[in-house]
Design a protein around this motif. Structure first.
Motif, PDB file in Angstrom:
ATOM      1  N   ALA A 185       0.795  -1.144  -0.159  1.00  0.00           N
ATOM      2  CA  ALA A 185       0.060   0.086  -0.008  1.00  0.00           C
ATOM      3  C   ALA A 185       0.697   1.289  -0.018  1.00  0.00           C
ATOM      4  N   ALA A 186       0.415   2.211  -0.461  1.00  0.00           N
ATOM      5  CA  ALA A 186       1.016   3.595  -0.699  1.00  0.00           C
ATOM      6  C   ALA A 186       0.025   4.773  -0.230  1.00  0.00           C
ATOM      7  N   GLU A 187       0.583   5.740   0.277  1.00  0.00           N
ATOM      8  CA  GLU A 187      -0.354   6.859   0.824  1.00  0.00           C
ATOM      9  C   GLU A 187       0.367   8.178   0.821  1.00  0.00           C
ATOM     10  N   ARG A 188      -0.151   9.543   0.467  1.00  0.00           N
ATOM     11  CA  ARG A 188       0.481  10.895   0.509  1.00  0.00           C
ATOM     12  C   ARG A 188       0.048  11.292   2.029  1.00  0.00           C
ATOM     13  N   VAL A 189       0.988  11.730   2.523  1.00  0.00           N
ATOM     14  CA  VAL A 189       1.258  12.287   3.930  1.00  0.00           C
ATOM     15  C   VAL A 189       1.039  13.748   3.894  1.00  0.00           C
ATOM     16  N   GLY A 190       1.485  14.393   2.902  1.00  0.00           N
ATOM     17  CA  GLY A 190       1.374  15.854   2.814  1.00  0.00           C
ATOM     18  C   GLY A 190       2.471  16.254   1.833  1.00  0.00           C
ATOM     19  N   GLY A 191       2.100  17.515   1.227  1.00  0.00           N
ATOM     20  CA  GLY A 191       3.254  17.985   0.297  1.00  0.00           C
ATOM     21  C   GLY A 191       4.053  17.003  -0.607  1.00  0.00           C
ATOM     22  N   ASP A 192       5.084  16.794  -0.486  1.00  0.00           N
ATOM     23  CA  ASP A 192       5.963  15.717  -1.068  1.00  0.00           C
ATOM     24  C   ASP A 192       6.509  14.697  -0.586  1.00  0.00           C
ATOM     25  N   ARG A 193       5.806  14.475   0.871  1.00  0.00           N
ATOM     26  CA  ARG A 193       5.891  13.373   1.794  1.00  0.00           C
ATOM     27  C   ARG A 193       4.755  12.127   1.524  1.00  0.00           C
ATOM     28  N   TYR A 194       5.544  10.857   1.543  1.00  0.00           N
ATOM     29  CA  TYR A 194       4.636   9.797   1.382  1.00  0.00           C
ATOM     30  C   TYR A 194       5.079   8.721   2.081  1.00  0.00           C
ATOM     31  N   ARG A 195       4.271   7.789   2.205  1.00  0.00           N
ATOM     32  CA  ARG A 195       4.379   6.314   3.048  1.00  0.00           C
ATOM     33  C   ARG A 195       3.975   5.409   2.219  1.00  0.00           C
ATOM     34  N   ILE A 196       4.920   4.503   2.325  1.00  0.00           N
ATOM     35  CA  ILE A 196       4.989   3.136   1.488  1.00  0.00           C
ATOM     36  C   ILE A 196       4.845   2.126   2.716  1.00  0.00           C
ATOM     37  N   THR A 197       3.773   1.060   2.591  1.00  0.00           N
ATOM     38  CA  THR A 197       3.887   0.003   3.355  1.00  0.00           C
ATOM     39  C   THR A 197       4.118  -1.444   2.716  1.00  0.00           C
ATOM     40  N   GLY A 198       4.653  -2.219   3.189  1.00  0.00           N
ATOM     41  CA  GLY A 198       4.834  -3.561   2.384  1.00  0.00           C
ATOM     42  C   GLY A 198       5.515  -4.586   3.418  1.00  0.00           C
ATOM     43  N   ASP A 199       5.981  -5.558   2.807  1.00  0.00           N
ATOM     44  CA  ASP A 199       6.430  -6.966   3.598  1.00  0.00           C
ATOM     45  C   ASP A 199       7.910  -7.013   3.639  1.00  0.00           C
ATOM     46  N   LEU A 200       8.756  -6.934   4.570  1.00  0.00           N
ATOM     47  CA  LEU A 200      10.169  -7.122   4.557  1.00  0.00           C
ATOM     48  C   LEU A 200      10.481  -8.376   4.886  1.00  0.00           C
ATOM     49  N   THR A 201      10.943  -9.351   4.194  1.00  0.00           N
ATOM     50  CA  THR A 201      11.580 -10.734   4.474  1.00  0.00           C
ATOM     51  C   THR A 201      13.103 -10.724   4.790  1.00  0.00           C
TER      52      THR A 201
END
Length: 214
Positions: A124-140
């Motif tokens: 998943a990914a989302e915009r936090v604000g301005g040019d800042r974003y957050r990406i979520t995933g699975d780290l193995t």
């Protein structure tokens, strides 16, 4: 697109009515970024993947992984379809001290011979604000898969001197290495431990857009 969105300048501002805040935070699709839609390959020659960890309670040790490959799929019209994938070769770890690197590759830490790769797959990914974003995933890592959230700042896009279109961003995340089974430590005579559990991961990425298929 939400994952790689640039602020509009005053002369190109969109005059259409604003969407409800909750919808804009998730979608925030910008028609001006439609040209960025496509598949990208991370360029290791202009990127870095590193980490910082507290050592002996008083200082930081910094290191990086020299061998990795990754891809991005960016969708300017439907941001939820944007994805990221990364494979890191554990044996390429480099902290500047050969003996320490050998210890990190051993079974005490990464066990690089048994578990040669660290991987990340976005969910998943989302915009936090301005040019800042957050990406979520699975780290193995070490055959253990846990969720990881990376905070990103988009640096924009450009065409390089060879005519390749690039996007760039940097990001960071904090993890507890014990969550992935990296639990080795040594007690200090003055109290505390040799290596902190908390590790900061850093990403400075330049990715090149794939040429359209003929």
């Amino acid at each position: 697109m939400a994952l790689f969105h640039r602020k509009r300048t005053a002369d190109t501002a969109d005059t259409t009515p604003a969407a409800p805040a909750a919808t804009a935070a998730v979608l925030d699709a910008d028609p001006g970024l439609a040209a960025l839609t496509g598949d990208y390959t991370i360029d290791p020659a202009h990127s870095s993947i590193g980490f910082t960890v507290r050592h002996a309670m008083v200082t930081n040790v910094r290191g990086a992984f020299g061998v990795y490959e990754g891809t991005l799929h960016l969708d300017g019209s439907e941001p939820a379809r944007s994805t990221a994938s990364l494979d890191v070769t554990i044996a390429s770890i480099d902290t500047g001290i050969a003996d320490r690197d050998g210890h990190l590759r051993s079974a005490d830490f990464f066990d690089a011979e048994t578990f040669p790769l660290m991987t990340f797959r976005s969910t998943a990914a989302e915009r936090v604000g301005g040019d800042r974003y957050r990406i979520t995933g699975d780290l193995t890592l070490r055959d253990v898969t846990k969720p990881l959230t990376i905070d990103l700042e988009f640096h924009g896009s450009a065409t390089d001197v060879y005519g390749a279109e690039r996007v760039g961003f940097e990001g960071s995340a904090e993890i507890l290495r014990s969550d992935w089974g990296l639990t080795w430590n040594a007690a200090l005579e003055t109290g505390g431990v040799m290596v902190s559990d908390k590790v900061k991961l850093t990403f400075d990425i330049s990715a090149v857009k794939a040429a359209p298929e003929a």
